[in-house]
Design a protein around this motif. Structure first.
Motif, PDB file in Angstrom:
ATOM      1  N   GLY A  86      -0.476   1.157   5.320  1.00 31.14           N
ATOM      2  CA  GLY A  86      -1.222   1.988   4.383  1.00 31.14           C
ATOM      3  C   GLY A  86      -2.358   2.761   5.000  1.00 31.14           C
ATOM      4  N   GLU A  87      -2.725   2.441   6.245  1.00 32.35           N
ATOM      5  CA  GLU A  87      -3.930   3.029   6.824  1.00 32.35           C
ATOM      6  C   GLU A  87      -3.741   4.440   7.366  1.00 32.35           C
ATOM      7  OE1 GLU A  87      -6.312  -1.026   8.181  1.00 32.35           O
ATOM      8  OE2 GLU A  87      -5.381   0.245   9.703  1.00 32.35           O
ATOM      9  N   GLU A  88      -2.506   4.855   7.614  1.00 28.01           N
ATOM     10  CA  GLU A  88      -2.270   6.181   8.177  1.00 28.01           C
ATOM     11  C   GLU A  88      -1.129   6.874   7.446  1.00 28.01           C
ATOM     12  OE1 GLU A  88      -1.781   6.226  12.411  1.00 28.01           O
ATOM     13  OE2 GLU A  88      -3.232   4.606  12.696  1.00 28.01           O
ATOM     14  N   LEU A  89      -1.305   8.158   7.173  1.00 20.73           N
ATOM     15  CA  LEU A  89      -0.305   8.923   6.448  1.00 20.73           C
ATOM     16  C   LEU A  89       1.039   8.905   7.156  1.00 20.73           C
ATOM     17  CD1 LEU A  89       0.436  10.839   4.131  1.00 20.73           C
ATOM     18  CD2 LEU A  89      -0.411  12.733   5.532  1.00 20.73           C
ATOM     19  N   GLU A  90       1.022   8.915   8.496  1.00 18.98           N
ATOM     20  CA  GLU A  90       2.269   8.949   9.262  1.00 18.98           C
ATOM     21  C   GLU A  90       3.137   7.717   9.018  1.00 18.98           C
ATOM     22  OE1 GLU A  90      -0.741   9.422  10.452  1.00 18.98           O
ATOM     23  OE2 GLU A  90      -0.709  11.593  10.850  1.00 18.98           O
ATOM     24  N   LYS A  91       2.525   6.619   8.564  1.00 21.06           N
ATOM     25  CA  LYS A  91       3.274   5.385   8.356  1.00 21.06           C
ATOM     26  C   LYS A  91       3.768   5.229   6.914  1.00 21.06           C
ATOM     27  CE  LYS A  91       0.937   2.899  12.067  1.00 21.06           C
ATOM     28  NZ  LYS A  91      -0.012   3.946  12.457  1.00 21.06           N
ATOM     29  N   LEU A  92       3.750   6.314   6.156  1.00 23.36           N
ATOM     30  CA  LEU A  92       4.236   6.267   4.777  1.00 23.36           C
ATOM     31  C   LEU A  92       5.676   5.747   4.677  1.00 23.36           C
ATOM     32  CD1 LEU A  92       3.730   6.875   1.776  1.00 23.36           C
ATOM     33  CD2 LEU A  92       4.448   9.246   2.215  1.00 23.36           C
ATOM     34  N   PRO A  93       6.596   6.119   5.588  1.00 21.05           N
ATOM     35  CA  PRO A  93       7.955   5.549   5.495  1.00 21.05           C
ATOM     36  C   PRO A  93       7.974   4.026   5.587  1.00 21.05           C
ATOM     37  CG  PRO A  93       7.944   7.471   6.931  1.00 21.05           C
ATOM     38  CD  PRO A  93       6.509   7.144   6.638  1.00 21.05           C
ATOM     39  N   CYS A  94       7.166   3.457   6.485  1.00 19.69           N
ATOM     40  CA  CYS A  94       7.089   1.994   6.592  1.00 19.69           C
ATOM     41  C   CYS A  94       6.462   1.389   5.341  1.00 19.69           C
ATOM     42  CB  CYS A  94       6.275   1.600   7.829  1.00 19.69           C
ATOM     43  SG  CYS A  94       7.124   1.896   9.395  1.00 19.69           S
ATOM     44  N   LEU A  95       5.455   2.050   4.805  1.00 25.30           N
ATOM     45  CA  LEU A  95       4.814   1.570   3.581  1.00 25.30           C
ATOM     46  C   LEU A  95       5.819   1.508   2.442  1.00 25.30           C
ATOM     47  CD1 LEU A  95       2.046   0.834   2.237  1.00 25.30           C
ATOM     48  CD2 LEU A  95       1.879   3.235   1.589  1.00 25.30           C
ATOM     49  N   ARG A  96       6.649   2.536   2.326  1.00 20.96           N
ATOM     50  CA  ARG A  96       7.639   2.573   1.253  1.00 20.96           C
ATOM     51  C   ARG A  96       8.671   1.454   1.424  1.00 20.96           C
ATOM     52  NH1 ARG A  96       8.421   7.535   1.433  1.00 20.96           N
ATOM     53  NH2 ARG A  96       7.191   8.141  -0.380  1.00 20.96           N
ATOM     54  N   VAL A  97       9.109   1.221   2.660  1.00 19.53           N
ATOM     55  CA  VAL A  97      10.083   0.156   2.927  1.00 19.53           C
ATOM     56  C   VAL A  97       9.501  -1.206   2.556  1.00 19.53           C
ATOM     57  CG1 VAL A  97      11.279  -1.095   4.766  1.00 19.53           C
ATOM     58  CG2 VAL A  97      11.389   1.396   4.690  1.00 19.53           C
ATOM     59  N   LEU A  98       8.272  -1.465   2.981  1.00 16.88           N
ATOM     60  CA  LEU A  98       7.644  -2.765   2.708  1.00 16.88           C
ATOM     61  C   LEU A  98       7.495  -3.008   1.204  1.00 16.88           C
ATOM     62  CD1 LEU A  98       4.929  -2.659   5.503  1.00 16.88           C
ATOM     63  CD2 LEU A  98       6.796  -4.317   5.365  1.00 16.88           C
ATOM     64  N   LEU A  99       7.063  -1.995   0.485  1.00 18.14           N
ATOM     65  CA  LEU A  99       6.890  -2.150  -0.961  1.00 18.14           C
ATOM     66  C   LEU A  99       8.230  -2.340  -1.664  1.00 18.14           C
ATOM     67  CD1 LEU A  99       4.090   0.501  -1.509  1.00 18.14           C
ATOM     68  CD2 LEU A  99       3.854  -1.960  -1.805  1.00 18.14           C
ATOM     69  N   ASP A 100       9.243  -1.597  -1.223  1.00 23.82           N
ATOM     70  CA  ASP A 100      10.568  -1.736  -1.822  1.00 23.82           C
ATOM     71  C   ASP A 100      11.181  -3.103  -1.548  1.00 23.82           C
ATOM     72  OD1 ASP A 100      10.422   0.795  -2.859  1.00 23.82           O
ATOM     73  OD2 ASP A 100      11.643   1.746  -1.296  1.00 23.82           O
ATOM     74  N   MET A 101      10.773  -3.739  -0.440  1.00 18.73           N
ATOM     75  CA  MET A 101      11.335  -5.036  -0.070  1.00 18.73           C
ATOM     76  C   MET A 101      10.479  -6.205  -0.567  1.00 18.73           C
ATOM     77  SD  MET A 101      12.995  -4.323   3.687  1.00 18.73           S
ATOM     78  CE  MET A 101      14.186  -5.666   3.517  1.00 18.73           C
ATOM     79  N   GLY A 102       9.459  -5.902  -1.369  1.00 23.66           N
ATOM     80  CA  GLY A 102       8.737  -6.973  -2.040  1.00 23.66           C
ATOM     81  C   GLY A 102       7.403  -7.383  -1.477  1.00 23.66           C
ATOM     82  N   ALA A 103       6.780  -6.565  -0.633  1.00 24.96           N
ATOM     83  CA  ALA A 103       5.454  -6.913  -0.129  1.00 24.96           C
ATOM     84  C   ALA A 103       4.461  -7.005  -1.283  1.00 24.96           C
ATOM     85  CB  ALA A 103       4.980  -5.879   0.887  1.00 24.96           C
ATOM     86  N   ASN A 104       3.521  -7.947  -1.197  1.00 22.02           N
ATOM     87  CA  ASN A 104       2.520  -8.161  -2.241  1.00 22.02           C
ATOM     88  C   ASN A 104       1.453  -7.073  -2.163  1.00 22.02           C
ATOM     89  OD1 ASN A 104       0.576  -9.026  -4.026  1.00 22.02           O
ATOM     90  ND2 ASN A 104       0.430 -11.106  -3.227  1.00 22.02           N
ATOM     91  N   VAL A 105       1.483  -6.140  -3.118  1.00 25.73           N
ATOM     92  CA  VAL A 105       0.609  -4.974  -3.051  1.00 25.73           C
ATOM     93  C   VAL A 105      -0.864  -5.344  -3.253  1.00 25.73           C
ATOM     94  CG1 VAL A 105       0.737  -4.362  -5.495  1.00 25.73           C
ATOM     95  CG2 VAL A 105       0.430  -2.556  -3.803  1.00 25.73           C
ATOM     96  N   ASN A 106      -1.135  -6.500  -3.871  1.00 25.22           N
ATOM     97  CA  ASN A 106      -2.525  -6.888  -4.133  1.00 25.22           C
ATOM     98  C   ASN A 106      -2.982  -8.090  -3.307  1.00 25.22           C
ATOM     99  OD1 ASN A 106      -3.391  -4.939  -6.116  1.00 25.22           O
ATOM    100  ND2 ASN A 106      -1.921  -5.886  -7.525  1.00 25.22           N
ATOM    101  N   ALA A 107      -2.251  -8.403  -2.235  1.00 26.24           N
ATOM    102  CA  ALA A 107      -2.679  -9.488  -1.346  1.00 26.24           C
ATOM    103  C   ALA A 107      -3.990  -9.104  -0.670  1.00 26.24           C
ATOM    104  CB  ALA A 107      -1.596  -9.763  -0.305  1.00 26.24           C
ATOM    105  N   ARG A 108      -4.823 -10.112  -0.390  1.00 27.33           N
ATOM    106  CA  ARG A 108      -6.148  -9.862   0.180  1.00 27.33           C
ATOM    107  C   ARG A 108      -6.289 -10.523   1.543  1.00 27.33           C
ATOM    108  NH1 ARG A 108     -10.061  -8.684  -3.957  1.00 27.33           N
ATOM    109  NH2 ARG A 108      -9.101  -8.577  -6.018  1.00 27.33           N
ATOM    110  N   ASP A 109      -7.083  -9.907   2.411  1.00 23.46           N
ATOM    111  CA  ASP A 109      -7.389 -10.550   3.676  1.00 23.46           C
ATOM    112  C   ASP A 109      -8.575 -11.490   3.495  1.00 23.46           C
ATOM    113  OD1 ASP A 109      -9.707  -9.007   3.653  1.00 23.46           O
ATOM    114  OD2 ASP A 109      -8.971  -7.556   5.116  1.00 23.46           O
ATOM    115  N   LYS A 110      -9.092 -12.051   4.576  1.00 23.45           N
ATOM    116  CA  LYS A 110     -10.143 -13.055   4.467  1.00 23.45           C
ATOM    117  C   LYS A 110     -11.431 -12.499   3.857  1.00 23.45           C
ATOM    118  CE  LYS A 110     -11.568 -12.262   9.279  1.00 23.45           C
ATOM    119  NZ  LYS A 110     -11.691 -12.887  10.609  1.00 23.45           N
TER     120      LYS A 110
END
Length: 437
Positions: A143-167
């Motif tokens: 999500g941090e760079e526009l160029e990685k939008l294809p990877c972002l779309r794949v991760l979300l489509d495959m079930g990544a937790n959109v509201n997961a939090r870091d430490k």
């Protein structure tokens, strides 16, 4: 695995196997697959050669470590077929590079290899795995760079937790607004996708940082930058604000709540309405409260902010054209606030910020009198009804929602905002405090 120990093991134990794998698939350390040509026949031959190598080396004491590190390397380069063969022979999906501590899925995202991301997750990679150093998930990195939008779309489509939090409580949406390298101003498409997939627009870090507070910071950066910076940042802030408002963000609520009272986005824009005019118009057209929306007595009101800014600006502005422009902007915003939210909280005992003897004092007094007269009585019933319908249809924008209402077309037009904004040249962008000369 401690850093030095892990590095020694790579160099002295299983680096030869890694080199052999890369050589077989047609790569050496540091080379890239970008621009290389391939066909099904040559790819099949390479895969067969890789299988033969792995069969030959399968009895090695460092076989698993070697092919696991090789998996990291081919994932970095997006060699999906080679990765699938390595996985078939037991490569560890969770292998961590001892230098970066990223695993194959992390590096595939960082190198923008959506096909590899899909393959690794399909083979069982932990889609929400965080690295040990930065605490970043693959979704955060994508999500941090526009160029990685294809990877972002794949991760979300495959079930990544959109509201997961870091430490620190930071979500992917907050990473998209503020990466590890600083705030971004070209990431609107990533932000839009995250919001469409359910990102919480109100999410806050442990330090109270939110999407809106990051926008406030950016808006202030625009004021302190050059004219070019102001244009670039302003364009991003307008687009991102539209997205956040459409997903229920409250721009008039002071960040941190009543106790801390960090300025809200609406407050910041009205404090400098002459420099941030397009964003101030967008907020009021979208139904933003004209006062602090936290519970209890408001810590600011729109009228008070606008008149204070008028006084500060007019008292140091010798150019009549500039003064007329600032007065026109103020009048438009006050009128827009009245028609967009007729139940707005009005400032009590609003005083003129400059005397009537001032060159612009009479114009400011006339504006003050019009606002004071509007405070005299309650808003008409039709305005209250219109405001109630609009509030029921929020979040904004309302155009498409109004169109599907079971009402005659004439009534639908009545529900929509009355004032349209047609900026004059120079009024459609942000302006810094000290524009370039």
């Amino acid at each position: 695995m401690p850093f030095l120990h892990g590095f020694r093991r790579i160099v002295y134990e299983y680096q030869p196997l890694v080199d052999a794998v890369l050589c077989v698939v047609g790569l050496e350390e540091g080379e890239s697959t970008q621009g290389s040509s391939s066909n099904t026949e040559s790819e099949g031959a390479l895969c067969q050669s890789l299988v033969e190598l792995l069969e030959k080396e399968s009895q090695s004491a460092v076989f698993e470590e070697g092919i696991s590190y090789a998996l990291f390397k081919v994932a970095e380069r997006g060699l999906v077929h080679a990765a699938e063969i390595l996985l078939r022979y037991g490569a560890d999906l969770n292998f961590e590079d001892p230098v970066s501590y990223y695993n194959p899925l992390h590096i595939a995202v960082l190198r923008n290899r959506p096909g590899m991301v899909q393959a690794l997750v399909h083979h069982g990679a932990d889609i929400d795995k965080r690295d040990r150093i930065h605490e970043s998930s693959p979704l955060d990195l994508a999500g941090e760079e526009l160029e990685k939008l294809p990877c972002l779309r794949v991760l979300l489509d495959m079930g990544a937790n959109v509201n997961a939090r870091d430490k620190n409580g930071k979500t992917a949406l907050l990473h998209a607004l503020a990466s590890s390298d600083g705030l971004t101003v070209n990431n609107t498409a990533n932000i839009q996708l995250l919001l469409e997939k359910g990102a919480d627009v109100r999410a806050a870090t442990e330090e109270g940082e939110t999407a809106l507070s990051l926008l406030v910071f950016l808006v202030k950066e625009a004021l302190e930058g050059s004219a070019e910076d102001a244009r670039e940042i302003g364009s991003f802030c307008l687009a991102t604000t539209r997205l956040l408002l459409a997903h229920g963000a409250d721009p008039s609520r002071c960040e941190g709540g009543e106790a801390e009272g960090e300025p809200s986005l609406t407050q910041t824009c009205l404090e400098h309405f002459d420099l941030l005019f397009p964003l101030a118009v967008l907020l009021l057209q979208s139904g933003a409260a004209f006062h602090c929306s936290c519970k209890g007595a408001p810590c600011w009101t729109g009228q008070g902010l606008i008149f204070r800014r008028l006084g500060a600006t007019l008292s140091v502005t010798p150019d009549p054209a500039v003064a007329d422009e600032v007065l026109a902007k103020a009048e438009f915003l006050l009128e827009l606030a009245k028609v967009s939210s007729p139940t707005l909280l009005l400032a009590s005992r609003l005083e003129l910020p400059i005397s009537e003897e001032h060159p612009h004092g009479r114009a400011l007094r006339d504006l003050h009198c019009r606002i004071r007269d509007q405070e005299a009585g309650p808003p008409p019933l039709d305005c209250l009804c219109r405001a109630f319908i609009r509030r029921s249809l929020q979040p904004w924008p309302l155009d498409n929602k109004v169109k599907v209402l079971p009402l005659p077309d004439r009534m639908k037009e009545y529900v929509l905002p009355e004032l349209s904004y047609k900026p004059k040249p120079g009024q459609d962008c942000f302006k810094p405090h000290q524009p370039l000369r």
